[in-house]
Design a protein around this motif. Structure first.
Motif, PDB file in Angstrom:
ATOM      1  N   ALA A   1     101.274   6.814  -3.408  1.00 43.62           N
ATOM      2  CA  ALA A   1     102.209   7.797  -3.492  1.00 43.62           C
ATOM      3  C   ALA A   1     102.958   7.666  -2.374  1.00 43.62           C
ATOM      4  N   TYR A   2     104.374   7.650  -2.451  1.00 40.53           N
ATOM      5  CA  TYR A   2     105.064   7.398  -1.068  1.00 40.53           C
ATOM      6  C   TYR A   2     106.368   8.139  -1.101  1.00 40.53           C
ATOM      7  N   ALA A   3     107.038   8.275   0.189  1.00 39.46           N
ATOM      8  CA  ALA A   3     108.159   8.956   0.360  1.00 39.46           C
ATOM      9  C   ALA A   3     109.285   7.802  -0.131  1.00 39.46           C
ATOM     10  N   ASP A   4     109.975   8.276  -1.049  1.00 45.45           N
ATOM     11  CA  ASP A   4     110.936   7.341  -1.885  1.00 45.45           C
ATOM     12  C   ASP A   4     112.143   7.127  -1.213  1.00 45.45           C
ATOM     13  N   TYR A   5     112.110   6.063   0.180  1.00 40.91           N
ATOM     14  CA  TYR A   5     113.201   5.784   0.691  1.00 40.91           C
ATOM     15  C   TYR A   5     113.001   4.653   1.563  1.00 40.91           C
ATOM     16  N   ALA A   6     113.806   4.112   2.477  1.00 38.90           N
ATOM     17  CA  ALA A   6     113.745   2.861   2.998  1.00 38.90           C
ATOM     18  C   ALA A   6     111.941   2.587   3.452  1.00 38.90           C
ATOM     19  N   TRP A   7     111.670   3.497   4.456  1.00 46.52           N
ATOM     20  CA  TRP A   7     110.449   3.277   4.942  1.00 46.52           C
ATOM     21  C   TRP A   7     109.253   3.141   3.924  1.00 46.52           C
ATOM     22  N   GLY A   8     109.060   4.336   3.185  1.00 45.75           N
ATOM     23  CA  GLY A   8     108.015   4.407   2.075  1.00 45.75           C
ATOM     24  C   GLY A   8     108.254   3.106   1.175  1.00 45.75           C
ATOM     25  N   GLN A   9     109.406   2.857   0.729  1.00 46.54           N
ATOM     26  CA  GLN A   9     109.279   1.587  -0.124  1.00 46.54           C
ATOM     27  C   GLN A   9     108.613   0.278   0.454  1.00 46.54           C
TER      28      GLN A   9
ATOM     29  N   GLU B   1      93.451  -4.069  -6.000  1.00 42.32           N
ATOM     30  CA  GLU B   1      94.609  -3.982  -7.043  1.00 42.32           C
ATOM     31  C   GLU B   1      95.416  -2.551  -6.924  1.00 42.32           C
ATOM     32  N   VAL B   2      96.457  -2.585  -6.693  1.00 40.36           N
ATOM     33  CA  VAL B   2      97.140  -1.389  -6.856  1.00 40.36           C
ATOM     34  C   VAL B   2      97.744  -1.123  -8.352  1.00 40.36           C
ATOM     35  N   VAL B   3      97.192   0.009  -8.997  1.00 36.70           N
ATOM     36  CA  VAL B   3      97.280  -0.145 -10.247  1.00 36.70           C
ATOM     37  C   VAL B   3      98.613   1.002 -10.877  1.00 36.70           C
ATOM     38  N   GLY B   4      99.234   1.901  -9.820  1.00 35.82           N
ATOM     39  CA  GLY B   4     100.329   2.545  -9.962  1.00 35.82           C
ATOM     40  C   GLY B   4     100.931   2.903  -8.783  1.00 35.82           C
ATOM     41  N   SER B   5     102.018   3.667  -8.886  1.00 38.80           N
ATOM     42  CA  SER B   5     102.818   4.142  -7.645  1.00 38.80           C
ATOM     43  C   SER B   5     103.658   5.313  -7.959  1.00 38.80           C
ATOM     44  N   THR B   6     103.615   6.322  -7.167  1.00 39.04           N
ATOM     45  CA  THR B   6     104.816   7.357  -7.544  1.00 39.04           C
ATOM     46  C   THR B   6     105.674   7.735  -6.480  1.00 39.04           C
ATOM     47  N   GLY B   7     107.079   7.378  -6.558  1.00 36.85           N
ATOM     48  CA  GLY B   7     107.616   7.846  -5.473  1.00 36.85           C
ATOM     49  C   GLY B   7     108.216   9.458  -5.239  1.00 36.85           C
ATOM     50  N   ILE B   8     108.334   9.753  -4.458  1.00 36.05           N
ATOM     51  CA  ILE B   8     108.585  11.290  -4.195  1.00 36.05           C
ATOM     52  C   ILE B   8     109.958  11.325  -3.306  1.00 36.05           C
TER      53      ILE B   8
ATOM     54  N   LEU C   1     102.658  14.777  -8.292  1.00 41.18           N
ATOM     55  CA  LEU C   1     101.288  14.437  -8.069  1.00 41.18           C
ATOM     56  C   LEU C   1     100.587  14.876  -9.239  1.00 41.18           C
ATOM     57  N   SER C   2     100.867  15.832 -10.188  1.00 39.35           N
ATOM     58  CA  SER C   2     100.014  16.052 -11.232  1.00 39.35           C
ATOM     59  C   SER C   2     100.092  15.129 -12.446  1.00 39.35           C
ATOM     60  N   LYS C   3     101.113  13.966 -12.352  1.00 39.62           N
ATOM     61  CA  LYS C   3     101.224  12.985 -13.180  1.00 39.62           C
ATOM     62  C   LYS C   3     100.215  11.965 -12.766  1.00 39.62           C
ATOM     63  N   ILE C   4      99.691  11.973 -11.602  1.00 39.30           N
ATOM     64  CA  ILE C   4      98.673  10.949 -10.959  1.00 39.30           C
ATOM     65  C   ILE C   4      97.454  11.213 -11.603  1.00 39.30           C
ATOM     66  N   THR C   5      97.113  10.312 -12.584  1.00 45.02           N
ATOM     67  CA  THR C   5      95.821  10.456 -13.236  1.00 45.02           C
ATOM     68  C   THR C   5      95.283   9.017 -13.617  1.00 45.02           C
ATOM     69  N   GLY C   6      94.076   8.843 -14.079  1.00 49.03           N
ATOM     70  CA  GLY C   6      93.599   7.635 -14.488  1.00 49.03           C
ATOM     71  C   GLY C   6      92.256   7.209 -13.747  1.00 49.03           C
TER      72      GLY C   6
ATOM     73  N   LEU D   1      93.466   7.163  -3.736  1.00 50.15           N
ATOM     74  CA  LEU D   1      94.708   7.534  -3.714  1.00 50.15           C
ATOM     75  C   LEU D   1      95.319   7.300  -2.319  1.00 50.15           C
ATOM     76  N   PHE D   2      96.417   6.494  -2.107  1.00 49.50           N
ATOM     77  CA  PHE D   2      97.136   6.214  -0.855  1.00 49.50           C
ATOM     78  C   PHE D   2      98.320   6.856  -0.626  1.00 49.50           C
ATOM     79  N   GLY D   3      98.325   7.555   0.441  1.00 48.72           N
ATOM     80  CA  GLY D   3      99.665   8.214   0.613  1.00 48.72           C
ATOM     81  C   GLY D   3     100.670   7.599   1.862  1.00 48.72           C
ATOM     82  N   ILE D   4     101.898   7.493   1.704  1.00 43.81           N
ATOM     83  CA  ILE D   4     102.866   7.036   2.803  1.00 43.81           C
ATOM     84  C   ILE D   4     103.850   8.246   2.835  1.00 43.81           C
ATOM     85  N   PHE D   5     103.561   9.019   4.005  1.00 35.67           N
ATOM     86  CA  PHE D   5     104.396  10.299   4.069  1.00 35.67           C
ATOM     87  C   PHE D   5     104.605  10.786   5.377  1.00 35.67           C
ATOM     88  N   PHE D   6     105.360  11.490   6.008  1.00 36.69           N
ATOM     89  CA  PHE D   6     105.554  11.812   7.371  1.00 36.69           C
ATOM     90  C   PHE D   6     106.120  13.079   7.517  1.00 36.69           C
TER      91      PHE D   6
END
Length: 436
Positions: free
Chosen positions: A198-206, A222-229, A240-245, A250-255
């Motif tokens: 799960a990551y901040a959906d802009y230059a750094w997060g991407q 393996e990274v099985v999926g990603s969610t940009g916010i 976040l509620s859509k993150i299932t499986g 869960l790896f977070g990239i936020f500040f």
């Protein structure tokens, strides 16, 4: 006047060129003024020591209002700590520093305009600062066009020293590929083989997401999926509620505030109990800990800096740095947050500039190429100037490599799990400077 309006007035009138009257200083409160306004001009007791020496004008772009204001203010504390120390010790080449501060309001278009003003109207000699990667990317071409050295203080977007590298831009701290090289083997070996990011959906997060996908795979995971916010999302639960499986971690990239939001809301949704919870250390910066409380317990992260006096960080130089930062930060925030990586990286970025300016005999913009050559391959040794540790600015791409700290959170405190030496964080250069 609202707090945001007051901050904007501060940045435009109070900050610029340090034209501070006693009335204006008092109007903003002694605590805030003492922490942030101390080094706009050479203080009177130093003027006699410097005589008629012409000051170096060093510009610093910081987000003092808007989404990234909290981090921008601590970043500015680091810059000013270094400037104060340099001026007190005789300046650079016998000349003081005049710090010219610009608030870009956390907006790329404003950042570019403020950069142009610093360069064209204020005629700065060099620049140190930057915080949001999208703003750094917007401003970098302006420094190129004006042929002025740009020493980054925070921005972590990978492309700044790869596909969009510049002869004029330097980054004296880590970047996402180096962090991923240092952290991915630990993640796969100790926490789990399959991950969702799960990551901040802009230059750094991407760019950070891409680096971890590559290195986790290289480490056998393996990274099985990603969610940009989107940046600044107050309610992340729809994402976040859509993150299932069926995956391990869960790896977070936020500040900043987003780090607080994801930490609290992922906990409330049960994600940090269901999955191993890890990520960029910016989620658990010291300034975020009060708002995260016990919901950050067990988080495993990586950071270039931790405000602890343990292990390799238990040195006289680091204690001196922490003690001074603590005093200044309490003037901004009475709760007394410990220094974060934004204080550290801006402090050290300014000191890297100092070394390069001394080494090159820098007089002003006419010596920009001499300064660039002095900074390329610059070795920085652990001590009062660089309490984080040894580092080197690689000549090929102007990217530094430093030691990294893997940690977990226990009882609200940082616990060092592993120190990764800078030699084990190196990532091959991918930069071709455009001829100037």
């Amino acid at each position: 006047m609202t707090d945001e309006a007051k901050t904007q007035d501060w940045s435009e009138a109070f900050w610029y060129r340090g034209k501070v009257t006693r009335r204006r200083l008092i109007g903003y409160g002694s605590a805030a003024a003492g922490a942030l306004g101390a080094s706009m001009l050479v203080p009177a007791p130093w003027q006699a020591a410097f005589g008629q020496a012409k000051p170096y004008k060093i510009g610093t772009l910081q987000p003092l209002s808007g989404a990234a204001a909290a981090g921008g203010k601590t970043a500015l504390v680091g810059t000013q700590m270094a400037v104060d120390r340099i001026n007190k010790s005789g300046g650079i080449n016998g000349r003081p520093i005049e710090l010219v501060v610009a608030d870009y309001e956390s907006k790329p278009d404003v950042g570019r305009r403020k950069a142009e003003k610093l360069l064209v109207e204020d005629k700065i000699d060099v620049h140190e600062g930057g915080f949001l990667s999208n703003v750094c990317l917007a401003c970098a071409p302006v420094f190129d066009e004006n042929k002025v050295v740009n020493m980054i203080g925070v921005c972590l977007d990978t492309t700044l020293t790869t596909s969009k590298c510049s002869r004029y831009t330097f980054r004296p701290f880590d970047y996402a590929p180096a962090q991923a090289v240092a952290f991915a083997p630990y993640l796969v070996k100790n926490l789990g083989k399959t991950w969702h990011i799960a990551y901040a959906d802009y230059a750094w997060g991407q760019s950070t997401r891409d680096a971890y996908i590559q290195q986790i795979k290289k480490a056998g995971g393996e990274v099985v999926g990603s969610t940009g916010i989107p940046l600044g999302t107050a309610d992340m639960t729809p994402f976040l509620s859509k993150i299932t499986g069926n995956f391990d971690g869960l790896f977070g990239i936020f500040f900043g505030k987003d780090g607080v939001t994801v930490g609290n809301q992922a906990f409330d949704l049960g994600l940090t109990k269901k999955y191993k919870w890890a990520g960029d250390g910016a989620i658990a910066e010291s300034t975020n800990l009060p708002a995260l409380g016990n919901k950050i317990e067990g988080f495993v992260g990586i950071n270039r800096y931790l405000p602890v006096l343990d292990g390799v960080l238990n040195t006289p130089a680091h204690k001196k740095f922490m003690d001074e930062a603590d005093v200044r930060l309490k003037q901004i925030d009475p709760s007394g947050p410990l220094p974060d990586r934004y204080v550290q990286s801006n402090y050290e970025a300014m000191n890297a500039l100092k070394l390069g300016m001394e080494k090159s005999g820098f007089r002003g913009r006419e010596d920009t190429m001499k300064l660039i050559e002095a900074l390329e391959g610059l070795e920085m040794k652990e001590g009062d100037d660089f309490p984080q540790g040894d580092k080197v600015l690689r000549k090929e791409d102007h990217q530094a490599f430093i030691r990294e700290f893997l940690f977990d959170m226990k009882d609200g405190k940082f616990h060092i799990l592993e120190v990764v030496p800078k030699e084990k964080t190196i990532f091959p250069p991918d930069c071709k400077f455009v001829a100037t």
